[in-house]
Design an enzyme around this catalytic site. Structure first.
Site, PDB file in Angstrom:
ATOM      1  N   ASN A   1      14.338  -3.226 -22.228  1.00  0.00           N
ATOM      2  CA  ASN A   1      13.331  -2.277 -21.751  1.00  0.00           C
ATOM      3  C   ASN A   1      11.910  -2.830 -21.920  1.00  0.00           C
ATOM      4  O   ASN A   1      11.626  -3.491 -22.914  1.00  0.00           O
ATOM      5  CB  ASN A   1      13.457  -0.966 -22.530  1.00  0.00           C
ATOM      6  CG  ASN A   1      14.813  -0.309 -22.301  1.00  0.00           C
ATOM      7  OD1 ASN A   1      15.349  -0.365 -21.201  1.00  0.00           O
ATOM      8  ND2 ASN A   1      15.372   0.278 -23.347  1.00  0.00           N
TER       9      ASN A   1
ATOM     10  N   SER B   1      18.037  -1.252 -26.446  1.00  0.00           N
ATOM     11  CA  SER B   1      18.371   0.154 -26.580  1.00  0.00           C
ATOM     12  C   SER B   1      19.371   0.279 -27.725  1.00  0.00           C
ATOM     13  O   SER B   1      20.226  -0.587 -27.895  1.00  0.00           O
ATOM     14  CB  SER B   1      18.997   0.646 -25.270  1.00  0.00           C
ATOM     15  OG  SER B   1      19.803   1.781 -25.513  1.00  0.00           O
TER      16      SER B   1
ATOM     17  N   TYR C   1     -29.765  17.617 -35.051  1.00  0.00           N
ATOM     18  CA  TYR C   1     -28.418  17.339 -35.552  1.00  0.00           C
ATOM     19  C   TYR C   1     -27.640  18.626 -35.795  1.00  0.00           C
ATOM     20  O   TYR C   1     -28.177  19.586 -36.345  1.00  0.00           O
ATOM     21  CB  TYR C   1     -28.511  16.547 -36.868  1.00  0.00           C
ATOM     22  CG  TYR C   1     -27.154  16.288 -37.493  1.00  0.00           C
ATOM     23  CD1 TYR C   1     -26.406  15.175 -37.141  1.00  0.00           C
ATOM     24  CD2 TYR C   1     -26.608  17.185 -38.425  1.00  0.00           C
ATOM     25  CE1 TYR C   1     -25.151  14.950 -37.692  1.00  0.00           C
ATOM     26  CE2 TYR C   1     -25.360  16.963 -38.986  1.00  0.00           C
ATOM     27  CZ  TYR C   1     -24.637  15.843 -38.616  1.00  0.00           C
ATOM     28  OH  TYR C   1     -23.401  15.618 -39.161  1.00  0.00           O
TER      29      TYR C   1
ATOM     30  N   LYS D   1      20.662  -3.079 -22.112  1.00  0.00           N
ATOM     31  CA  LYS D   1      19.265  -2.824 -21.763  1.00  0.00           C
ATOM     32  C   LYS D   1      18.289  -3.834 -22.338  1.00  0.00           C
ATOM     33  O   LYS D   1      18.438  -4.363 -23.422  1.00  0.00           O
ATOM     34  CB  LYS D   1      18.834  -1.420 -22.251  1.00  0.00           C
ATOM     35  CG  LYS D   1      19.481  -0.277 -21.537  1.00  0.00           C
ATOM     36  CD  LYS D   1      19.309  -0.296 -20.020  1.00  0.00           C
ATOM     37  CE  LYS D   1      17.876  -0.040 -19.602  1.00  0.00           C
ATOM     38  NZ  LYS D   1      17.436   1.307 -19.955  1.00  0.00           N
TER      39      LYS D   1
ATOM     40  N   THR E   1       0.893  -1.154   0.000  1.00  0.00           N
ATOM     41  CA  THR E   1       0.000   0.000   0.000  1.00  0.00           C
ATOM     42  C   THR E   1       0.936   1.209   0.000  1.00  0.00           C
ATOM     43  O   THR E   1       2.027   1.141   0.587  1.00  0.00           O
ATOM     44  CB  THR E   1      -0.940   0.047   1.228  1.00  0.00           C
ATOM     45  OG1 THR E   1      -0.156   0.354   2.384  1.00  0.00           O
ATOM     46  CG2 THR E   1      -1.672  -1.279   1.452  1.00  0.00           C
ATOM     47  N   HIS E   2       0.530   2.252  -0.648  1.00  0.00           N
ATOM     48  CA  HIS E   2       1.396   3.437  -0.822  1.00  0.00           C
ATOM     49  C   HIS E   2       2.722   3.056  -1.479  1.00  0.00           C
ATOM     50  O   HIS E   2       3.723   3.742  -1.275  1.00  0.00           O
ATOM     51  CB  HIS E   2       1.692   4.135   0.514  1.00  0.00           C
ATOM     52  CG  HIS E   2       0.479   4.375   1.357  1.00  0.00           C
ATOM     53  ND1 HIS E   2      -0.209   5.570   1.371  1.00  0.00           N
ATOM     54  CD2 HIS E   2      -0.201   3.552   2.198  1.00  0.00           C
ATOM     55  CE1 HIS E   2      -1.238   5.483   2.192  1.00  0.00           C
ATOM     56  NE2 HIS E   2      -1.265   4.255   2.709  1.00  0.00           N
TER      57      HIS E   2
END
Ligand code: ARG
Length: 482
Positions: free
Chosen positions: A289, A281, A321, A287, A159-160
């Site tokens: 990603n 990348s 319309y 990398k 949570t948070h």
């Protein structure tokens, strides 16, 4: 010899915009995708005109054949689209006139493009909603399969975005499944209001010709016909509702995407994405990603924009319309395309996920709430138990083995015993949760069954829609109608 009469000029469409503004008012580039819906609507209209005695049986057959020829040309890519004719409706009508001659010129009796465009939009949305509901299922199934495969695997529950309590990985995965299930329900619910026929509403008032709107409504598989011609031609709430359901679906997809982006970082280390979900990348050889989840996460922005654009378009419009309404289509279409693409991509990503077992990294402190409940069960008031655990937690959490944990716990309260020590192990902590809908293994096993049943209910809804939508394809194929 002179012919008895001069060949007739083909019918002019004097109402379409001329000159410099013509391409500005044209909507063909956007509404071309309504072509099949337009032809289906036209076929149902032909049936209505025939029943009213405005087309003979012969003329109706002739116009219907021309309409089906149009569809073949559209599908084959040979249809002579002409932007100067503004929109899909006038393009199809012009082609019908070219193919069927004078009988084709009778097609537009008792209708206006104002009811025609709404009819097309509603038909198109019916098919789109069926497709979207179909597209939600594979993603849900992928989540369900992963949840089943996860077994007793445990992940931190946050949570948070701070670690709170350990939960079963299956529980986390199923949380996403239920959101999507409500999205499907919202789309199904929107379908119920999309599926009302505006055919026969005319421009605004209806028509003096003796037509029966029930005929196209029934032929096209609508649940009912409009009640008010002004309302039928000028509201687009059905576009808003569908796009609204899609905006929320896109938000849910973005949340799932974000969870996967986070889970696949080295810092979280909870999951890894299959090759299909990542990209390299151009500069950093190291990398991998999470491009697909990131693009899904980004999709929500555009779809929220579609919803806002639609609402802003409708705000303050007078009854009847107005041409503004033409612009609403693009928003709804974009929302449909964007969410369909994101759903398909996410289904693959979720199916390809591999999870790392990180139970060992879950700290004993994450059992704190369960220690409080341990005391509560022994009759200690909750507030007192909370303070007791909170003040001794640093010592309890720092214990290096079970005997020292027991000592720290008993220093906190004589009500603690070996049972409390066991709670410091994540597997015991998770198993201790007994409440329905919670993360305990029994509740999660029940949830898996419930999820399976819910997917079954969603499939049933899809079948109901498909049955109604089959009327559209039957009309187009000549299985039904004129
Ligand atoms: N292309 C128009 C639209 O999308 C069709 C209706 C035009 N009606 C009119 N009266 N100009 O809304």
């Amino acid at each position: 010899m002179q012919p008895l009469s001069l060949p007739r000029e083909p019918a002019a469409h004097s109402f379409v915009a001329q000159g410099a503004g013509a391409s500005f008012v044209a909507s063909l580039s956007v509404d071309r995708r309504l072509a099949a819906a337009d032809v289906a609507g036209d076929l149902a209209h032909v049936a209505m005109l025939q029943a009213a005695g405005l087309l003979t049986r012969q003329e109706a057959k002739q116009v219907a054949a021309a309409l089906r020829d149009c569809l073949s040309e559209i599908e084959a890519g040979t249809f002579p689209w002409d932007e100067a004719l503004e929109d899909v409706h006038t393009n199809v009508e012009a082609r019908v006139i070219a193919l069927a001659g004078r009988a084709g010129e009778k097609l537009h009796a008792a209708r206006s493009r104002n009811d025609q465009v709404v009819l097309d939009e509603r038909l198109h949305l019916r098919l789109a909603i069926e497709g979207l509901l179909e597209a939600i299922l594979p993603l849900q199934r992928a989540l369900l399969r992963q949840a089943e495969a996860a077994g007793p695997a445990i992940v931190p529950g946050y949570t948070h975005l701070q670690r709170a309590q350990p939960i079963l990985l299956a529980h986390a995965l199923l949380a996403h499944l239920w959101r999507l299930s409500r999205d499907a329900d919202r789309l199904y619910d929107a379908f119920l209001r999309v599926n009302v026929s505006p055919a026969g509403a005319g421009a605004v008032a209806g028509t003096s010709l003796p037509v029966d709107p029930q005929i196209p409504a029934a032929l096209l598989g609508f649940d009912r016909a409009f009640a008010n011609s002004v309302d039928a031609t000028s509201d687009r709430d059905f576009l808003v509702e569908t796009t609204g359901a899609l905006a929320l679906l896109a938000v849910h997809l973005s949340q799932l995407a974000e969870d996967l982006v986070l889970a696949s970082t080295e810092e979280f280390g909870l999951a890894s994405l299959a090759d299909g979900g990542v990209a390299g990348s151009s500069f950093l050889p190291n990398k991998r990603n999470p491009d697909v989840p990131e693009l899904v996460r980004g999709t929500a922005g555009g779809v929220i924009g579609d919803l806002l654009a639609l609402l802003a378009l409708l705000k303050g419009l007078p009854l009847g319309y107005s041409r503004d309404l033409q612009a609403g289509k693009a928003s709804a279409f974009h929302a449909i395309d964007a969410t369909s693409g994101a759903l398909a991509a996410m289904a693959d990503v979720v199916a390809g996920l591999r999870f790392q077992d990180r139970a060992a990294a879950i700290a004993p402190a994450e059992s704190a709430a369960l220690l409080v409940e341990y005391l509560v069960r022994k009759g200690v008031p909750h507030r007192e138990a909370y303070e007791t655990v909170k003040s001794h937690l640093p010592a309890i959490a720092a214990s290096r083995d079970e005997p020292s944990a027991l000592a720290s716990l008993r220093a906190a309260s004589r009500d603690f015993d070996e049972g409390a020590v066991a709670l410091l192990r994540p597997s015991v902590a998770v198993a201790a949760v007994a409440s329905p809908g919670g993360t305990g293994p029994e509740a999660v096993a029940h949830q898996l069954l419930e999820a399976e049943a819910t997917l079954g209910r969603q499939s049933y809804h899809i079948n109901l829609i498909a049955k109604k939508n089959r009327r559209i394809s039957d009309l187009l194929s000549g299985e039904a109608g004129p």
